[in-house]
Design a protein around this motif. Structure first.
Motif, PDB file in Angstrom:
ATOM      1  N   ARG A 245       0.812  -1.220   0.000  1.00 42.41           N
ATOM      2  CA  ARG A 245       0.000   0.000   0.000  1.00 42.41           C
ATOM      3  C   ARG A 245       0.840   1.262   0.000  1.00 42.41           C
ATOM      4  NH1 ARG A 245      -4.511  -1.859   3.914  1.00 42.41           N
ATOM      5  NH2 ARG A 245      -2.914  -1.400   5.444  1.00 42.41           N
ATOM      6  N   CYS A 246       1.959   1.265   0.763  1.00 38.97           N
ATOM      7  CA  CYS A 246       2.661   2.534   0.948  1.00 38.97           C
ATOM      8  C   CYS A 246       4.172   2.447   0.740  1.00 38.97           C
ATOM      9  CB  CYS A 246       2.371   3.080   2.348  1.00 38.97           C
ATOM     10  SG  CYS A 246       3.256   2.190   3.625  1.00 38.97           S
ATOM     11  N   CYS A 266       1.267   2.024   7.891  1.00 44.41           N
ATOM     12  CA  CYS A 266      -0.176   1.763   7.779  1.00 44.41           C
ATOM     13  C   CYS A 266      -0.823   1.359   9.096  1.00 44.41           C
ATOM     14  CB  CYS A 266      -0.456   0.639   6.785  1.00 44.41           C
ATOM     15  SG  CYS A 266      -0.030   0.989   5.083  1.00 44.41           S
TER      16      CYS A 266
HETATM   17 ZN   LIG Z   1       2.012   0.384   4.505  1.00 46.16          ZN
END
Ligand SMILES: [Zn+2]
Length: 282
Positions: A245-246, A266
């Motif tokens: 995701r990041c 996250c």
């Molecule tokens: Zn993340």
């Protein structure tokens, strides 16, 4: 540690192979694995298994006689399926062979011999089985119930999810995936979760288990699941790799026999926990 998706797929594979087959031979290679004395294991001879189900991490095999063979694989056990000609191994604990020479074998791959087998007339005779909590796909597994459970005991969130008294069937790997999905820290204290967070957690549990089961089914096809399969997981076992995701590196906390993976950005507000600060997880 086989968890709900793996046990579900194992049950599916077993149902397709051993239901209604007469049991011809029973061999107990590791007597300490069998926890009951009556009925004796020889009572299985000539019987057929007529249903295979799962409750939490217990495998429930119903016999024609009404007796139940209950198998708990625990941390390092497995239930193998062997066809004629496949050799026994020194890890075999209990072998139940059928009239076509196929067999199911309870295997203990660890040194502590935690896998166990109960042959009982009533399921209530199996320790801890009646204390297993909510099945994630049952209607009574609601965000409200989960919230009540979270409030009832002060513990780290990951330990709570693995504890079978609350939610059934979760273990070390899937809980990492679930907590990543709903962006909650494995070290968060249960009583501090808001109702909204509890709702997100409830949805994530269902989603991750559903997806995991579907992926395993696809990977296994018409074969039988031979061991835990984590290849499709987003963060579990991916220490140091980028968060999907990041892009932050996935952090890991190691314990003697398991490890926890999480994304610091996250899930824990950027905080990377040192092993000693996280405390032991159950
Ligand atoms: Zn993340």
């Amino acid at each position: 540690m086989p968890e709900m998706p793996e046990l579900e797929i194992l049950c599916e594979g077993m149902r397709a192979r051993i239901l209604e087959r007469p049991i011809e031979r029973v061999a107990v290679h590791q007597p300490s694995v069998v926890k009951t004395f009556y009925p004796p294991m020889t009572a299985l001879l000539g019987q057929k298994i007529i249903a295979i189900d799962r409750r939490g991490k217990f495998l429930l095999l119903l016999l024609q006689s009404g007796d139940h063979l209950v198998i708990q694989l625990q941390r390092s056990g497995w239930l193998d399926y062997r066809v004629n000609g496949e050799e026994a191994t020194e890890l075999d604990a209990v072998t139940i062979a059928f009239d076509d020479s196929s067999a199911i074998v309870v295997v203990e791959r660890g040194s502590r011999r935690r896998a166990n087998v109960h042959l009982v007339k009533e399921l209530s005779a199996v320790p801890f089985l009646s204390g297993v909590g909510l099945e994630p796909f049952d209607d009574n597994f609601t965000a409200e119930r989960l919230f009540e459970y979270l409030q009832s005991e002060r513990m780290q969130l990951k330990s709570f999810l693995i504890d079978q008294r609350f939610v059934a069937g979760l273990g070390n790997a899937y809980t990492d995936e679930i907590l990543f999905d709903c962006r909650l820290s494995p070290f968060k204290i249960t009583t501090t979760l808001t109702f909204q967070e509890s709702q997100n957690l409830q949805s994530a549990i269902k989603k991750i288990l559903q997806e995991g089961t579907a992926k395993l089914r696809e990977i296994v096809g018409d074969k039988i699941l031979r061991c835990e399969e984590h290849s499709f997981m987003a963060i579990h076992g991916r220490s140091g790799q980028s968060c999907p995701r990041c892009d932050t590196p996935i952090a890991e906390i190691r314990y003697s026999d398991r490890s926890t993976h999480y994304c610091p950005k996250c899930q824990s507000g950027g905080k990377v926990y040192a092993d000693r600060r996280a405390g032991p997880l159950k």
